[in-house]
Design a protein around this motif. Sequence first.
Motif, PDB file in Angstrom:
ATOM      1  N   TYR A 291       0.828  -1.222   0.000  1.00 43.23           N
ATOM      2  CA  TYR A 291       0.000   0.000   0.000  1.00 43.23           C
ATOM      3  C   TYR A 291       0.857   1.264   0.000  1.00 43.23           C
ATOM      4  N   TYR A 292       2.090   1.119   0.477  1.00 43.60           N
ATOM      5  CA  TYR A 292       2.983   2.265   0.629  1.00 43.60           C
ATOM      6  C   TYR A 292       3.775   2.546  -0.652  1.00 43.60           C
TER       7      TYR A 292
ATOM      8  N   TYR B  54       9.513  17.608  -1.233  1.00 45.17           N
ATOM      9  CA  TYR B  54       8.223  17.376  -0.578  1.00 45.17           C
ATOM     10  C   TYR B  54       7.622  18.611   0.107  1.00 45.17           C
TER      11      TYR B  54
ATOM     12  N   ALA C 269       5.164   9.050  11.377  1.00 45.03           N
ATOM     13  CA  ALA C 269       5.143   9.514   9.985  1.00 45.03           C
ATOM     14  C   ALA C 269       5.644  10.950   9.921  1.00 45.03           C
TER      15      ALA C 269
ATOM     16  N   ASP D  30       9.402   7.188  10.738  1.00 42.55           N
ATOM     17  CA  ASP D  30       8.819   7.141   9.389  1.00 42.55           C
ATOM     18  C   ASP D  30       9.302   5.869   8.705  1.00 42.55           C
TER      19      ASP D  30
END
Length: 367
Positions: free
Chosen positions: A143-144, A164, A205, A228
């Motif tokens: 999923y990541y 980011y 995270a 993370d």
Amino acid sequence: MSETFRRDESRSPPRSPRVGPAGRIAYTAAQAARVAWFFGQYALAARISGPNIPRERRPAGLRMPDTRGVLAELRALMERDLANIEAGCYRLPHDLIPSPAKVMADAAAFFRDLPEVTRRRRGQVGTEVRAKPPPGSETLPAYYRQNFHFQTDGYLSERSARLYDHQVEVLFGGGADAMRRHALVPIFEHLRTRTVADSRLLDVAAGTGRFLTFVKDNWPRLDTTALDLSHAYLAEARRNLAPWARTTRVVQAAAEALPVPDASQDVVTCIYLFHELPRKVRAQVAAEWARVLKPGGIAVFMDSLQRGDNPVMDGLIELFPIAFHEPFYADYARQDLGALFAGAGLPVRSVTPAFMSKVVVLEKPVS
Ligand SMILES: C[S@@+](CC[C@H](N)C(=O)[O-])C[C@H]1O[C@@H](n2cnc3c(N)ncnc32)[C@H](O)[C@@H]1O
């Protein structure tokens, strides 16, 4: 320095310099410039790349907020940020006036990368990272391994980590940091009655560590862990948090299996994770917070508004997962978060909207 004095010092809340007229003017001017800069880049990117979603793919009957409405919400966010600072909950941000060289370099890198993002968006290519997995990433959960936001390399490269924070600010028209700072208010309220140097905060995270730089602005002696799954993002976090390296730990691990002892944390924070998790994993993560928090400890959750939180934003909430490759967002947007957290043993203490996000404070009961 006497022992007593040292204890008193660490108990005190962050001493926000009283923001006089000069501070207020500096904040207002800096934030106006910030919104113009990032909102301008959002508009320019849309002009270069075309609409995020072609008209024929738009769900019918969506009511979208107009630009004036969004700017009014942004202004209200900044006003609350300044009010929090004036109330002494937290300080003016360390980089209120950022380095012009960095600002220009980040924008240049963003526009250099834009054609690649546009190519993925046009082709709805969301799992390119699986085709050429960076070394070491094969064991990460499926999923990541996605190109969330259609971003280059997903979360799996240094290049992505460098871009980011800028990409997120463009997405939120310069409001991302002010939203994150709203999560400092419950931390301030929690720590004001505790000895900061004896308290522990875990940021789940943590990404590039941007939020933790604001935490450290205010509580430099707080024992802090940045956790993370992304090795590359944590390397960026280590750079960003270097001034506070003595009290900051960086851990690569999954939020659903925290390598953290039971009842060890006073505060757990988590910003913009849940909308990127499958429902089953959200429940596992919430259960982990309940496990690692001390009784009486708090979890400070921040994520996107959900459907119905602010009807003005509902159209954007519908479009976001299509325009930015967010495969779990639509499900997140309709999940009953109160039930999720209560099921994990973390009742909701408060919910505070912050522009396109909200801060939810959860408390682990004492017995
Ligand atoms: C949208 S970013 C948010 C980053 C940061 N908290 C912020 O304020 O911008 C999502 C982050 O969650 C991390 N992440 C996603 N799934 C995770 C998991 N299961 N365990 C730990 N980190 C995860 C990603 O690597 C990424 O850094």
